[in-house]
Design a protein around this motif. Sequence first.
Motif, PDB file in Angstrom:
ATOM      1  N   HIS A   4       0.834  -1.202   0.000  1.00 30.91           N
ATOM      2  CA  HIS A   4       0.000   0.000   0.000  1.00 30.91           C
ATOM      3  C   HIS A   4       0.873   1.258   0.000  1.00 30.91           C
ATOM      4  O   HIS A   4       0.620   2.207  -0.730  1.00 30.91           O
ATOM      5  N   HIS A  13       1.346   4.176  -3.094  1.00 31.91           N
ATOM      6  CA  HIS A  13       1.123   5.602  -2.819  1.00 31.91           C
ATOM      7  C   HIS A  13       2.289   6.447  -3.319  1.00 31.91           C
ATOM      8  O   HIS A  13       2.227   7.672  -3.259  1.00 31.91           O
ATOM      9  N   HIS A  34      -3.353   3.188  -7.867  1.00 33.20           N
ATOM     10  CA  HIS A  34      -4.148   3.288  -6.634  1.00 33.20           C
ATOM     11  C   HIS A  34      -5.166   4.423  -6.617  1.00 33.20           C
ATOM     12  O   HIS A  34      -6.031   4.449  -5.753  1.00 33.20           O
ATOM     13  N   HIS A  94      -8.955   5.478  -4.383  1.00 30.73           N
ATOM     14  CA  HIS A  94      -9.151   6.732  -3.643  1.00 30.73           C
ATOM     15  C   HIS A  94     -10.200   7.641  -4.263  1.00 30.73           C
ATOM     16  O   HIS A  94     -10.482   8.703  -3.715  1.00 30.73           O
ATOM     17  N   HIS A 115      -7.809   7.219   6.253  1.00 32.86           N
ATOM     18  CA  HIS A 115      -6.917   7.020   5.104  1.00 32.86           C
ATOM     19  C   HIS A 115      -7.584   7.556   3.838  1.00 32.86           C
ATOM     20  O   HIS A 115      -6.942   8.197   3.008  1.00 32.86           O
TER      21      HIS A 115
HETATM   22 ZN    ZN Z   1      -4.387   4.227  -0.211  1.00 30.85          ZN
END
Ligand code: ZN
Length: 276
Positions: free
Chosen positions: A124, A128, A137, A141, A228
């Motif tokens: 993860h 990012h 990713h 989001h 997050h």
């Molecule tokens: Zn994330």
Amino acid sequence: MAQMNDAPQSVVELVTDHFLNVFYFDLGRYLIAAGVMTLVLWLFSRWLELRRIQQRRAKPDDYRREVLSSLRTVFVFGVTTLSTLAMRQAGLVSFSIDTFTWTALALQTVAIIVAHDAYFYWMHRAIHHKRLFRTWHLHHHKSRTPTPWAAYSFSSWEAVAEAAFVPLYLLVATTLGVEYIGFAMFLFLWHMIIRNVIGHCGTEIYPRGWVDNPLTGWWNTVTHHDLHHSAGTCNFGLYFTWWDRWMDTEHPRYRETFREVTGRRREPEAAAVPAE
Ligand SMILES: [Zn+2]
Ligand SMILES: [Zn+2]
């Protein structure tokens, strides 16, 4: 994990015999977990409304995107499971379906959950990175206010990275001489989807005091992953708070936000005005 005969099968036979089973297993897990969570949120909305973490609400387009991309992820997971079965046939990984002791089952289930938490944290953080974020990713989001249906809402690239854990884990276990128990994998996958759906449900369901109790504070809450999605630069862990604390990536107001959300009280009903 679909059961298979010991006789070697061709790739075509693997696909025709197992793909639909594997696909429906993963799809069923996702639909049941996200569906039950949605039902619980709806049935108890009168009480849970106070526990909503964000003011913002997901729009119908968000639900549509989350469900459609989750279906794509289920397809990728199916292909990965078939690859694992092909690796088993080639003797690269081994797992048994029917013989196990309860102690071995418990140990293997805990071990794979702890290993997945570490794998997820570092994978993860990697996706990012500014070089990877947009392609790998960003899609996840887009759910700034996640719903239970965001559990598998990944880009195709992220779906592959998420799915790669199982064959990699089995490869390492086999190399270390461990015969993996198929039922431990079954329990791990159910734990994974349930915790994943809970983490995206947008409503804090854990009781007051959870984050301040040393016996429970290491277990991620809904607020942890929700922060997050709303902040995007912290709280990378999946099941436990360990890695975020060790690597100093926990949201600075995580506990405070949890206390605020779980400490809300309903306004007392307006007292009936007595008749003159
Ligand atoms: Zn994330
Ligand atoms: Zn998420």
